[in-house]
Design a protein around this motif. Sequence first.
Motif, PDB file in Angstrom:
ATOM      1  N   VAL A  37       0.833  -1.199   0.000  1.00 33.06           N
ATOM      2  CA  VAL A  37       0.000   0.000   0.000  1.00 33.06           C
ATOM      3  C   VAL A  37       0.871   1.254   0.000  1.00 33.06           C
ATOM      4  CG1 VAL A  37      -1.938  -1.134   1.147  1.00 33.06           C
ATOM      5  CG2 VAL A  37      -0.179  -0.011   2.525  1.00 33.06           C
ATOM      6  N   GLY A  38       0.306   2.343  -0.536  1.00 35.09           N
ATOM      7  CA  GLY A  38       1.035   3.601  -0.559  1.00 35.09           C
ATOM      8  C   GLY A  38       0.152   4.754  -0.994  1.00 35.09           C
ATOM      9  N   HIS A  39       0.563   5.961  -0.634  1.00 31.59           N
ATOM     10  CA  HIS A  39      -0.179   7.162  -0.994  1.00 31.59           C
ATOM     11  C   HIS A  39       0.350   7.750  -2.307  1.00 31.59           C
ATOM     12  CE1 HIS A  39      -1.431   7.213   3.317  1.00 31.59           C
ATOM     13  NE2 HIS A  39      -2.522   7.739   2.795  1.00 31.59           N
ATOM     14  N   ILE A  40      -0.572   8.086  -3.190  1.00 27.29           N
ATOM     15  CA  ILE A  40      -0.257   8.785  -4.426  1.00 27.29           C
ATOM     16  C   ILE A  40      -1.203   9.973  -4.522  1.00 27.29           C
ATOM     17  CG2 ILE A  40      -0.092   8.645  -6.934  1.00 27.29           C
ATOM     18  CD1 ILE A  40       0.270   5.632  -6.668  1.00 27.29           C
ATOM     19  N   ALA A  41      -0.646  11.178  -4.572  1.00 28.09           N
ATOM     20  CA  ALA A  41      -1.443  12.407  -4.652  1.00 28.09           C
ATOM     21  C   ALA A  41      -2.509  12.459  -3.561  1.00 28.09           C
ATOM     22  CB  ALA A  41      -2.085  12.532  -6.035  1.00 28.09           C
ATOM     23  N   GLY A  42      -2.133  12.048  -2.359  1.00 27.52           N
ATOM     24  CA  GLY A  42      -3.019  12.150  -1.218  1.00 27.52           C
ATOM     25  C   GLY A  42      -4.032  11.033  -1.062  1.00 27.52           C
ATOM     26  N   PHE A  75       5.689  -0.247  -3.900  1.00 24.43           N
ATOM     27  CA  PHE A  75       5.808   1.159  -4.263  1.00 24.43           C
ATOM     28  C   PHE A  75       7.188   1.678  -3.859  1.00 24.43           C
ATOM     29  CE2 PHE A  75       1.047   1.195  -3.829  1.00 24.43           C
ATOM     30  CZ  PHE A  75       0.772   1.588  -5.130  1.00 24.43           C
ATOM     31  N   LEU A  76       7.781   2.469  -4.743  1.00 23.37           N
ATOM     32  CA  LEU A  76       9.037   3.158  -4.458  1.00 23.37           C
ATOM     33  C   LEU A  76       8.875   4.572  -4.993  1.00 23.37           C
ATOM     34  CD1 LEU A  76      12.015   3.210  -3.531  1.00 23.37           C
ATOM     35  CD2 LEU A  76      12.647   2.333  -5.793  1.00 23.37           C
ATOM     36  N   MET A  77       8.944   5.557  -4.107  1.00 23.24           N
ATOM     37  CA  MET A  77       8.633   6.941  -4.495  1.00 23.24           C
ATOM     38  C   MET A  77       9.774   7.885  -4.130  1.00 23.24           C
ATOM     39  SD  MET A  77       4.658   7.006  -3.261  1.00 23.24           S
ATOM     40  CE  MET A  77       3.600   5.587  -3.570  1.00 23.24           C
ATOM     41  N   ARG A  78      10.042   8.821  -5.031  1.00 18.38           N
ATOM     42  CA  ARG A  78      11.093   9.818  -4.802  1.00 18.38           C
ATOM     43  C   ARG A  78      10.876  10.991  -5.746  1.00 18.38           C
ATOM     44  NH1 ARG A  78      16.174  10.683  -7.303  1.00 18.38           N
ATOM     45  NH2 ARG A  78      17.749  11.655  -5.964  1.00 18.38           N
ATOM     46  N   ASN A  79      10.968  12.211  -5.198  1.00 21.84           N
ATOM     47  CA  ASN A  79      10.866  13.439  -6.010  1.00 21.84           C
ATOM     48  C   ASN A  79       9.628  13.438  -6.905  1.00 21.84           C
ATOM     49  OD1 ASN A  79      13.269  14.209  -4.832  1.00 21.84           O
ATOM     50  ND2 ASN A  79      14.531  13.686  -6.604  1.00 21.84           N
ATOM     51  N   ASP A  80       8.489  13.082  -6.325  1.00 21.47           N
ATOM     52  CA  ASP A  80       7.206  13.086  -7.037  1.00 21.47           C
ATOM     53  C   ASP A  80       7.111  12.028  -8.133  1.00 21.47           C
ATOM     54  OD1 ASP A  80       6.259  15.240  -5.490  1.00 21.47           O
ATOM     55  OD2 ASP A  80       7.202  16.695  -6.836  1.00 21.47           O
ATOM     56  N   GLN A  81       8.102  11.149  -8.231  1.00 20.14           N
ATOM     57  CA  GLN A  81       8.010  10.048  -9.184  1.00 20.14           C
ATOM     58  C   GLN A  81       7.554   8.788  -8.445  1.00 20.14           C
ATOM     59  OE1 GLN A  81      11.924  10.046 -11.199  1.00 20.14           O
ATOM     60  NE2 GLN A  81      10.825  10.787 -12.990  1.00 20.14           N
ATOM     61  N   VAL A  82       6.716   7.984  -9.114  1.00 20.81           N
ATOM     62  CA  VAL A  82       6.136   6.793  -8.506  1.00 20.81           C
ATOM     63  C   VAL A  82       6.542   5.573  -9.324  1.00 20.81           C
ATOM     64  CG1 VAL A  82       4.015   5.621  -7.813  1.00 20.81           C
ATOM     65  CG2 VAL A  82       4.172   8.128  -7.667  1.00 20.81           C
ATOM     66  N   PHE A  83       7.165   4.618  -8.634  1.00 16.14           N
ATOM     67  CA  PHE A  83       7.562   3.356  -9.250  1.00 16.14           C
ATOM     68  C   PHE A  83       6.895   2.204  -8.514  1.00 16.14           C
ATOM     69  CE2 PHE A  83      11.051   6.373  -9.650  1.00 16.14           C
ATOM     70  CZ  PHE A  83      11.372   6.315 -11.000  1.00 16.14           C
ATOM     71  N   ILE A  84       6.693   1.115  -9.224  1.00 20.94           N
ATOM     72  CA  ILE A  84       6.362  -0.170  -8.606  1.00 20.94           C
ATOM     73  C   ILE A  84       7.455  -1.140  -9.023  1.00 20.94           C
ATOM     74  CG2 ILE A  84       4.765  -2.106  -8.533  1.00 20.94           C
ATOM     75  CD1 ILE A  84       2.483  -0.150  -9.030  1.00 20.94           C
ATOM     76  N   ILE A  85       8.233  -1.591  -8.055  1.00 20.97           N
ATOM     77  CA  ILE A  85       9.273  -2.586  -8.310  1.00 20.97           C
ATOM     78  C   ILE A  85       8.669  -3.946  -7.977  1.00 20.97           C
ATOM     79  CG2 ILE A  85      11.640  -3.298  -7.840  1.00 20.97           C
ATOM     80  CD1 ILE A  85      11.370  -0.486  -9.038  1.00 20.97           C
ATOM     81  N   TYR A  86       8.692  -4.856  -8.929  1.00 20.01           N
ATOM     82  CA  TYR A  86       8.038  -6.146  -8.717  1.00 20.01           C
ATOM     83  C   TYR A  86       8.954  -7.295  -9.124  1.00 20.01           C
ATOM     84  CZ  TYR A  86       7.096  -6.203 -13.792  1.00 20.01           C
ATOM     85  OH  TYR A  86       7.233  -6.200 -15.167  1.00 20.01           O
TER      86      TYR A  86
END
Length: 357
Positions: free
Chosen positions: A171-176, A237-248
Motif C-alpha cells: 500500500v502507498g499514498h499517491i497524490a493524497g 511502491f518506491l517513491m522519490r521526487n514526485d516520481q512513482v515506481f512499482i518494483i516487482y
Amino acid sequence: MNNKKNSFRTPILWCLLFFSLYGLNDGNAQLNQNQLKFKNPIGNGADPWVIKHNGYYYVCQSNGDINSKGISVSKSNKLSQLGKPVTVWNTPAAGWNSSQVWAPELHYFNKKWYIYYAAGKAGPPYIHQRSGVLESVTDDPQGEYVDKGILNTGVDAGNETGMIWAIDVNVGHIAGKLYAVWSGWEQNATTDKTSQHLYIAEMSNPWTISSARVKISSPDQPWETGGPLDLNEGPQFLMRNDQVFIIYSTRESWTPEYRLAQLKLKDPSKSPLDAANWEKRGPVFQGTAKVLGTGHASFTQSPDGKEWWVFYHTKKSSTPGWARDLRLQKFTWRTDGNPDFGIPIPAGVSLPVPSGE
C-alpha cells in the motif's frame, strides 16, 4: 617572573592534554565508523519487509517456511543487523486464513500499525490464497493486533471467500490517496499453475479496498516468460521526487531466474488506475552465476537518510525450492530519476554499513 611564566603555561598544557585525549579519540571514532563493515546474508528467510520509524528498523516476516502459521516483527537500531523477532499474530484454528501465511508487510497510518498478508485454508496446492489486514491495538508494532478481515481483491460470488486469489499486497499514498497493489489471478482456478498479474485499486481506509481492481501488468515480456510458470508478484511502491515506481518480481520464485522489474507512473498528476499510465522496463535487478534468484524486495534509507538500500532475498542453491536468505545492498538514482540497483554483490564480501549506522 618564572612563576608568571608557569601560570601562563599551565592552561595551555591543560588545553593540549584535553584535545590530545578527546579530539584524537573523536577522530579515531570517526575513522572506526568509516571502517565498519557487514556481510551478506544478514539472515535466513524470504520476502523481507523493512520499515524505518523513529530511529528503528522494523522487519516483518512470516514465521518459518511457505507453510507458516504466524507473523513476527523484529526491531533494531541498525539496518545491517536484524533484531529479535516477536510473534505478533498466529493464524486462527480454522477459516480462510488458517494456514500458508506469506509475505507480510508492516505499514504505519494514523498512529496505528497495519500488517498486510496472504494466507489460505490449506495447501498445497496453493489455490486458496487470499489477502487480509491486521490492525495494531496500540502504537507498538510488536504489540497486539486484531484481524480486520479479508481484502476485496476481486469479487467471485462462487467462492466461499467471495474473493479472487491474491497475494503480496502493498500500500502507498499517491497524490493524497491511498492505493493497494498486489499479485493476483484473473479468476479462481483449480490449479496453482496459474499465471499471476499485478492489480491496483483505491482504498477508503487502511483495511478497505473501495474501487474495482485494475490490471496494470502481465508477464508479457521475453524476460518475464520462458520458465515453468509466467508470473508477476511482490509489487512494492518506491517513491522519490514526485516520481512513482512499482518494483516487482517476475519469473519463478523457486528458480534461479527470479528477478526484479519496474513499472513507472508516466504522469503522476493523472490516475494510477489508468493502466495506460504505467510503463514497464526490466529486468532492473537480476542474479549472476554467484547470486541466484534475486527478488521480492523492499526499500528503505540509511539511518542518516543519505543512502537508499534494497532489502531482498536470494536462493541458497540452484535446485528448485524455497530455501532462501536475506540480503542488503545500497542503490543509487540515475539522472533521469530511475533507480539504479546495479549488480548483486556475492555473499561474504565486506560492505560498508549504511551511512550513520
